[in-house]
Design an enzyme around this catalytic site. Sequence first.
Site, PDB file in Angstrom:
ATOM      1  N   GLU A 150       0.821  -1.204   0.000  1.00  0.00           N
ATOM      2  CA  GLU A 150       0.000   0.000   0.000  1.00  0.00           C
ATOM      3  C   GLU A 150       0.860   1.261   0.000  1.00  0.00           C
ATOM      4  O   GLU A 150       1.973   1.279   0.535  1.00  0.00           O
ATOM      5  CB  GLU A 150      -0.884   0.034   1.249  1.00  0.00           C
ATOM      6  CG  GLU A 150      -1.834  -1.140   1.351  1.00  0.00           C
ATOM      7  CD  GLU A 150      -2.458  -1.261   2.721  1.00  0.00           C
ATOM      8  OE1 GLU A 150      -3.619  -1.717   2.786  1.00  0.00           O
ATOM      9  OE2 GLU A 150      -1.794  -0.937   3.718  1.00  0.00           O
ATOM     10  N   GLY A 198      -7.602  -5.540  12.536  1.00  0.00           N
ATOM     11  CA  GLY A 198      -8.344  -5.537  11.279  1.00  0.00           C
ATOM     12  C   GLY A 198      -7.931  -4.352  10.431  1.00  0.00           C
ATOM     13  O   GLY A 198      -8.213  -3.212  10.795  1.00  0.00           O
ATOM     14  N   ASP A 199      -7.233  -4.606   9.317  1.00  0.00           N
ATOM     15  CA  ASP A 199      -6.702  -3.469   8.560  1.00  0.00           C
ATOM     16  C   ASP A 199      -6.733  -3.692   7.052  1.00  0.00           C
ATOM     17  O   ASP A 199      -6.005  -3.039   6.311  1.00  0.00           O
ATOM     18  CB  ASP A 199      -5.279  -3.142   9.014  1.00  0.00           C
ATOM     19  CG  ASP A 199      -4.337  -4.334   8.891  1.00  0.00           C
ATOM     20  OD1 ASP A 199      -4.761  -5.373   8.356  1.00  0.00           O
ATOM     21  OD2 ASP A 199      -3.183  -4.216   9.335  1.00  0.00           O
TER      22      ASP A 199
END
Length: 350
Positions: A66, A236-237
């Site tokens: 990312e 949670g990503d």
Amino acid sequence: MTAPKPSAMAMVPFVSVENMMKIVNEIGVGEVIAQIADYVQEDFERWEIFDKTARIPSHSEEGVIELMPTSDGETYGFKYVNGHPANMARGFQTVTAFGMLARVDNGYPVMFSEMTVLTALRTAATSVMAAKFLAPKNSKVMAMIGAGAQSEFQATGFQKVIGIEEVRLYDIDPKATEKAASNLAGSGLRIVKCKTSEDAVSGADIITTCTADKQYATILTDNMVGAGVHINAIGGDCPGKTELHKDILLRSDIFVEYPPQTWVEGEIQQLDNDHPITELWKVITGVEKGRKDAQQITLFDSVGFATEDFSALRYIRDQLENYPFYQDLDMIADPDDPRDLFGMVKRAKG
């Protein structure tokens, strides 16, 4: 003919892993986390001036790579980061990163930095900054579900900023629990090694979940969460990766960083998109309330946002004057005549 020397403007400070560790150890891990938390809060207080976009992902079966860009109008920053849950089994870090700051007025970079260590520090800093507004007052006990690379930073930050005295550790891998307990020995924290997640959350004021598996997981079930706790959900990503049972979300007041990103990556991807959530910057600026009463369950659905990396990079840049642990990199081709790049190359031949 001697090759021309790079101008001072062409030299860019680079903070390597080795030098990042020198800075952190000179200042102290807990103090660095506390100071970055102040920078993160400052930037949340001026949230509205930032360019904001959800991180730009490239997904694969193995993980995700990312880019996380932002700008406050004067300085631009970005982070490159990966998340590969299977890396740990192959002897690699689950998360690695680097980042940079640049001037907006001329586009020149002003600092490059490693961000694997710095991301761990800023994640802990963001957690404790949010907890100042959301956690029960006088919280003393934190459950840490997931004892991976982030766990000790979280524990150290919560001790320094929130005043946590006891950390209850649980990981599905007992070796990870032992590792974290060993690293935290001598910290002044009371470390309790737990055999189940149920045992870990017993009596906790704050529950931090930080696991690595890229799947819809249920690290916490509804019956494990009593009234009045603060949940710091940082595992949670990415799409398809959660840690909490949906029913916990339905009972909680949920606070998020940047909704367009959290709806895709956070715990709230399990909910209908009209479910009420509160943006954290509104709490920090007093537009909305955070913790309202002792019975409220607060949930910080943290996925990490670009402004937090910007804050951490800004903090490190500010430290370089007093802690000059960096290398100058010759990063920018800067000929005397901006139109004569070819001539600069030719003259360098000698």
